[in-house]
Scaffold this motif. Structure first.
Motif, mmCIF file in Angstrom:
data_model
loop_
_atom_site.group_PDB
_atom_site.id
_atom_site.type_symbol
_atom_site.label_atom_id
_atom_site.label_comp_id
_atom_site.label_asym_id
_atom_site.label_seq_id
_atom_site.Cartn_x
_atom_site.Cartn_y
_atom_site.Cartn_z
ATOM 1 N N CYS A 8 56.995 26.224 88.421
ATOM 2 C CA CYS A 8 56.093 25.476 87.662
ATOM 3 C C CYS A 8 55.744 25.458 85.873
ATOM 4 N N GLY A 9 55.225 24.567 85.548
ATOM 5 C CA GLY A 9 54.856 23.971 84.265
ATOM 6 C C GLY A 9 54.369 22.924 83.487
ATOM 7 N N ASN A 45 47.026 23.817 90.604
ATOM 8 C CA ASN A 45 47.685 25.195 91.193
ATOM 9 C C ASN A 45 47.575 24.776 92.305
ATOM 10 N N GLU A 46 46.309 24.510 93.620
ATOM 11 C CA GLU A 46 46.722 24.946 94.959
ATOM 12 C C GLU A 46 46.996 23.729 95.499
ATOM 13 N N ALA A 47 47.494 22.284 94.447
ATOM 14 C CA ALA A 47 47.872 21.980 95.246
ATOM 15 C C ALA A 47 49.229 21.900 95.038
ATOM 16 N N TRP A 48 49.687 22.750 94.650
ATOM 17 C CA TRP A 48 51.490 23.043 93.639
ATOM 18 C C TRP A 48 52.241 24.356 94.908
ATOM 19 N N GLY A 66 58.113 28.759 84.985
ATOM 20 C CA GLY A 66 59.321 29.852 84.736
ATOM 21 C C GLY A 66 60.503 29.096 84.055
ATOM 22 N N GLY A 67 60.291 28.401 83.156
ATOM 23 C CA GLY A 67 61.019 27.125 82.792
ATOM 24 C C GLY A 67 61.943 28.503 81.843
ATOM 25 N N PHE A 112 61.849 22.548 90.210
ATOM 26 C CA PHE A 112 60.269 22.672 89.217
ATOM 27 C C PHE A 112 59.231 21.428 89.854
ATOM 28 N N CYS A 113 57.869 21.765 89.679
ATOM 29 C CA CYS A 113 57.187 20.947 89.540
ATOM 30 C C CYS A 113 56.343 20.844 88.555
ATOM 31 N N ALA A 114 55.529 20.089 87.756
ATOM 32 C CA ALA A 114 55.003 19.969 86.632
ATOM 33 C C ALA A 114 53.531 19.978 86.434
ATOM 34 N N VAL A 115 52.572 20.993 86.976
ATOM 35 C CA VAL A 115 51.546 21.749 86.852
ATOM 36 C C VAL A 115 50.718 22.075 85.882
#
Length: 272
Positions: free
Chosen positions: A39-40, A68-71, A17-18, A57-60
């Motif tokens: 994420c990105g 992916n699953e942890a996010w 989504g960045g 935002f989360c770095a993934v």
């Protein structure tokens, strides 16, 4: 009955989504009142913000199933719910099929299909609780020849097939739909299509005379996730400005029909 697209209290997750289409999706849901997480692989210079709510935002690397699953698990734990998952991550460099390596084929498939499949599986439980929905961003390349990005087109076609299947398999608890994107004017669009003149020529191949904006894709996602689309699942909605002019029309006595696109683009594009 009047329906308002109010997502206050809802939680929306967006992959990639960045910038580009993903940014348009994030901003559209923020404007609708949702709490948005995206994420990105790298954090953008600025985070979308609306009315005191900032998208988180989360770095993934969504190609990594564990990340992916942890996010998904983390954001559900923090918010206590998940209402919408938008699988937006995707893309592919241009190149001849026969020159691609097996690793390249795998990477393109991972980013454009498998990442979405993993995220959907991880999100199913929370979405089931909220009667939520999944929206997969696909491409016109899924349904027409995609020379130069053949594996990308095939991966997006697989994602559309999965959308239709899960729309049935997960009904009536979770709705699953796709937005099939046509050409979009993103930050890199002009460079991708060449010079400004070449960009305008490409835009003229679209019946509405212009490319979509990222926000227009985002608004459609909000509609599909809203009560306005309560009975819509397993659908693939084309957002492509009418697709492409049939090439043969330019060589027939009716060529003036095609030239209307030139006039629309020259005059600033079709009106919304």
């Amino acid at each position: 009955m009047s329906l308002v697209l109010d997502f206050s209290g809802k939680v929306v997750a967006v992959t990639g989504g960045g910038r580009g289409v993903g940014r348009g999706v994030v901003e559209a849901f923020l404007d609708a009142g949702a709490e948005v997480e995206f994420c990105g692989r790298s954090e953008p210079e600025s985070l979308p913000e609306r009315a005191g709510r900032t998208a988180r935002f989360c770095a993934v690397d969504v190609r990594d199933a564990a990340q992916n699953e942890a996010w998904i698990a983390d954001l559900v734990q923090r918010h206590g719910r998940l209402d919408v998952l938008v699988n937006n991550v995707g893309g592919s460099p241009f190149g001849r099929f026969e020159e691609g390596s097996a690793r390249y084929f795998q990477a393109v498939t991972e980013i454009n299909f498998l990442s979405a499949a993993v995220a959907m599986r991880a999100a199913f439980g929370p979405l089931r609780v909220t009667s939520g929905s999944v929206i997969n961003i696909t491409s016109i390349s899924a349904r027409r020849p995609s020379p130069g990005t053949a594996v990308y087109g095939a991966a997006k076609a697989a994602l559309e097939s999965l959308t239709r299947s899960l729309g049935v398999e997960w009904a009536p608890e979770v709705r699953v739909n796709a937005v099939s994107s046509g050409l979009v004017h993103t930050e890199s669009a002009a460079g991708h299509y060449g010079t400004s003149t070449q960009y305008e020529q490409v835009a003229r191949t679209i019946p509405r005379g212009r490319m979509a904006s990222p926000r227009e894709l985002g608004d459609v996602c909000v509609m599909l996730a809203s009560p306005l689309s309560a009975h819509v699942t397993g659908a693939v909605l084309a957002v492509d400005g009418g697709g492409e002019w049939p090439a043969f029309l330019a060589h027939t006595p009716n060529a003036d029909i095609v030239r209307q696109a030139d006039r629309a683009t020259t005059n600033g594009g079709a009106t919304s």
